[in-house]
Design a protein around this motif. Structure first.
Motif, PDB file in Angstrom:
ATOM      1  N   TYR A  56       0.846  -1.192   0.000  1.00 15.75           N
ATOM      2  CA  TYR A  56       0.000   0.000   0.000  1.00 15.75           C
ATOM      3  C   TYR A  56       0.885   1.248   0.000  1.00 15.75           C
ATOM      4  O   TYR A  56       0.519   2.276  -0.542  1.00 15.75           O
ATOM      5  CB  TYR A  56      -0.906   0.048   1.223  1.00 15.75           C
ATOM      6  CG  TYR A  56      -1.938  -1.046   1.293  1.00 15.75           C
ATOM      7  CD1 TYR A  56      -2.480  -1.622   0.146  1.00 15.75           C
ATOM      8  CD2 TYR A  56      -2.394  -1.499   2.518  1.00 15.75           C
ATOM      9  CE1 TYR A  56      -3.439  -2.618   0.233  1.00 15.75           C
ATOM     10  CE2 TYR A  56      -3.356  -2.490   2.610  1.00 15.75           C
ATOM     11  CZ  TYR A  56      -3.871  -3.043   1.467  1.00 15.75           C
ATOM     12  OH  TYR A  56      -4.826  -4.028   1.557  1.00 15.75           O
ATOM     13  N   GLY A  57       2.009   1.138   0.658  1.00 16.14           N
ATOM     14  CA  GLY A  57       2.922   2.265   0.745  1.00 16.14           C
ATOM     15  C   GLY A  57       4.326   1.765   1.003  1.00 16.14           C
ATOM     16  O   GLY A  57       4.536   0.597   1.342  1.00 16.14           O
ATOM     17  N   TYR A  58       5.288   2.670   0.835  1.00 19.28           N
ATOM     18  CA  TYR A  58       6.677   2.285   1.032  1.00 19.28           C
ATOM     19  C   TYR A  58       7.477   3.510   1.449  1.00 19.28           C
ATOM     20  O   TYR A  58       7.313   4.590   0.861  1.00 19.28           O
ATOM     21  CB  TYR A  58       7.247   1.706  -0.266  1.00 19.28           C
ATOM     22  CG  TYR A  58       8.561   1.003  -0.085  1.00 19.28           C
ATOM     23  CD1 TYR A  58       8.604  -0.293   0.417  1.00 19.28           C
ATOM     24  CD2 TYR A  58       9.757   1.624  -0.395  1.00 19.28           C
ATOM     25  CE1 TYR A  58       9.810  -0.953   0.590  1.00 19.28           C
ATOM     26  CE2 TYR A  58      10.971   0.976  -0.233  1.00 19.28           C
ATOM     27  CZ  TYR A  58      10.990  -0.311   0.266  1.00 19.28           C
ATOM     28  OH  TYR A  58      12.182  -0.962   0.445  1.00 19.28           O
ATOM     29  N   ILE A  78       6.115   6.536  -0.803  1.00 17.91           N
ATOM     30  CA  ILE A  78       5.274   6.270  -1.973  1.00 17.91           C
ATOM     31  C   ILE A  78       3.989   5.613  -1.471  1.00 17.91           C
ATOM     32  O   ILE A  78       4.035   4.641  -0.713  1.00 17.91           O
ATOM     33  CB  ILE A  78       5.961   5.315  -2.965  1.00 17.91           C
ATOM     34  CG1 ILE A  78       7.358   5.810  -3.334  1.00 17.91           C
ATOM     35  CG2 ILE A  78       5.096   5.152  -4.217  1.00 17.91           C
ATOM     36  CD1 ILE A  78       8.190   4.775  -4.065  1.00 17.91           C
ATOM     37  N   ILE A  79       2.862   6.146  -1.888  1.00 19.00           N
ATOM     38  CA  ILE A  79       1.560   5.564  -1.591  1.00 19.00           C
ATOM     39  C   ILE A  79       1.035   4.995  -2.912  1.00 19.00           C
ATOM     40  O   ILE A  79       1.007   5.692  -3.927  1.00 19.00           O
ATOM     41  CB  ILE A  79       0.585   6.622  -1.029  1.00 19.00           C
ATOM     42  CG1 ILE A  79       1.195   7.348   0.186  1.00 19.00           C
ATOM     43  CG2 ILE A  79      -0.765   5.975  -0.681  1.00 19.00           C
ATOM     44  CD1 ILE A  79       1.553   6.465   1.352  1.00 19.00           C
ATOM     45  N   PHE A  80       0.635   3.723  -2.877  1.00 17.40           N
ATOM     46  CA  PHE A  80       0.193   3.039  -4.095  1.00 17.40           C
ATOM     47  C   PHE A  80      -1.333   3.014  -4.160  1.00 17.40           C
ATOM     48  O   PHE A  80      -2.004   2.407  -3.319  1.00 17.40           O
ATOM     49  CB  PHE A  80       0.775   1.629  -4.149  1.00 17.40           C
ATOM     50  CG  PHE A  80       2.275   1.632  -4.257  1.00 17.40           C
ATOM     51  CD1 PHE A  80       2.897   2.014  -5.442  1.00 17.40           C
ATOM     52  CD2 PHE A  80       3.062   1.280  -3.183  1.00 17.40           C
ATOM     53  CE1 PHE A  80       4.284   2.034  -5.550  1.00 17.40           C
ATOM     54  CE2 PHE A  80       4.452   1.288  -3.271  1.00 17.40           C
ATOM     55  CZ  PHE A  80       5.064   1.673  -4.460  1.00 17.40           C
ATOM     56  N   LEU A  94     -11.875   3.277   2.333  1.00 17.57           N
ATOM     57  CA  LEU A  94     -10.707   3.644   1.536  1.00 17.57           C
ATOM     58  C   LEU A  94     -10.023   4.872   2.134  1.00 17.57           C
ATOM     59  O   LEU A  94      -8.807   4.898   2.294  1.00 17.57           O
ATOM     60  CB  LEU A  94     -11.104   3.910   0.082  1.00 17.57           C
ATOM     61  CG  LEU A  94      -9.974   4.404  -0.824  1.00 17.57           C
ATOM     62  CD1 LEU A  94      -8.852   3.376  -0.932  1.00 17.57           C
ATOM     63  CD2 LEU A  94     -10.533   4.754  -2.213  1.00 17.57           C
ATOM     64  N   ARG A  95     -10.791   5.864   2.499  1.00 13.67           N
ATOM     65  CA  ARG A  95     -10.240   7.080   3.108  1.00 13.67           C
ATOM     66  C   ARG A  95      -9.467   6.732   4.387  1.00 13.67           C
ATOM     67  O   ARG A  95      -8.353   7.215   4.604  1.00 13.67           O
ATOM     68  CB  ARG A  95     -11.354   8.070   3.415  1.00 13.67           C
ATOM     69  CG  ARG A  95     -10.893   9.323   4.129  1.00 13.67           C
ATOM     70  CD  ARG A  95     -12.054  10.280   4.356  1.00 13.67           C
ATOM     71  NE  ARG A  95     -12.444  10.942   3.139  1.00 13.67           N
ATOM     72  CZ  ARG A  95     -11.844  12.012   2.638  1.00 13.67           C
ATOM     73  NH1 ARG A  95     -10.814  12.517   3.249  1.00 13.67           N
ATOM     74  NH2 ARG A  95     -12.266  12.558   1.534  1.00 13.67           N
ATOM     75  N   LYS A 100      -4.299   5.645   7.137  1.00 10.34           N
ATOM     76  CA  LYS A 100      -3.476   4.700   7.903  1.00 10.34           C
ATOM     77  C   LYS A 100      -2.146   4.445   7.198  1.00 10.34           C
ATOM     78  O   LYS A 100      -1.095   4.386   7.842  1.00 10.34           O
ATOM     79  CB  LYS A 100      -4.219   3.373   8.105  1.00 10.34           C
ATOM     80  CG  LYS A 100      -5.291   3.424   9.174  1.00 10.34           C
ATOM     81  CD  LYS A 100      -6.124   2.158   9.236  1.00 10.34           C
ATOM     82  CE  LYS A 100      -5.384   0.936   9.636  1.00 10.34           C
ATOM     83  NZ  LYS A 100      -6.279  -0.230   9.834  1.00 10.34           N
ATOM     84  N   THR A 101      -2.192   4.295   5.880  1.00 12.92           N
ATOM     85  CA  THR A 101      -0.980   4.005   5.117  1.00 12.92           C
ATOM     86  C   THR A 101      -0.006   5.188   5.168  1.00 12.92           C
ATOM     87  O   THR A 101       1.189   5.006   5.398  1.00 12.92           O
ATOM     88  CB  THR A 101      -1.327   3.648   3.657  1.00 12.92           C
ATOM     89  OG1 THR A 101      -2.192   2.503   3.661  1.00 12.92           O
ATOM     90  CG2 THR A 101      -0.084   3.345   2.848  1.00 12.92           C
TER      91      THR A 101
END
Length: 136
Positions: A56-58, A78-80, A94-95, A100-101
């Motif tokens: 989801y993110g990195y 990075i958010i995917f 989703l929001r 959270k990510t």
């Protein structure tokens, strides 16, 4: 993409000033999804990639910088978008998951590990105020 990026920006803006002041040297990008090569570099096995596991993110710290110096040097988060949208089709959920990510990846910037973040990640909505009626 525009709406997704707006949620990411809103999340960062909603953080306390004490945290935001340490994010000036962090670039936060939104990308559609991680490539297979990216997943391999992130430590995913061929089996995990074939099974559809993703990110989801990195958090990417600036390479060659000691942990103690990370706050002084730029890093990248990075958010995917696609993996989050596919796993959380409900707009409200989703929001929450985007927020959270973003917060999860920012926490890595401050040295928190995935293990440190398990309680936060496992909470379906860590942003609800205690005592708040879930029906509201």
């Amino acid at each position: 993409m525009k709406k997704f990026c707006a949620i990411v920006r809103e999340t960062v803006r909603s953080l306390p000033a004490e945290i935001r002041q340490h994010l000036r040297n962090i670039v936060i990008d939104v990308e559609e999804e991680p490539s297979e090569e990216f997943l391999r570099e992130a430590g995913f096995t061929e089996e995990e990639i074939a099974a559809g596991e993703t990110l989801y993110g990195y958090f990417q710290p600036l390479e060659g910088v000691a942990a103690a110096d990370m706050l002084e040097h730029p890093s990248r988060i990075i958010i995917f978008k696609r993996p989050l949208e596919e796993d959380f089709p409900d707009p409200d959920q989703l929001r929450i998951e985007i927020r959270k990510t973003v917060i999860h990846e920012i926490a890595h910037h401050f040295g928190w590990t995935d293990r440190d973040l398990e309680r936060f990640d496992n909470n379906p909505d860590p942003f609800k105020e205690k005592g708040q009626n879930p029906e509201e």
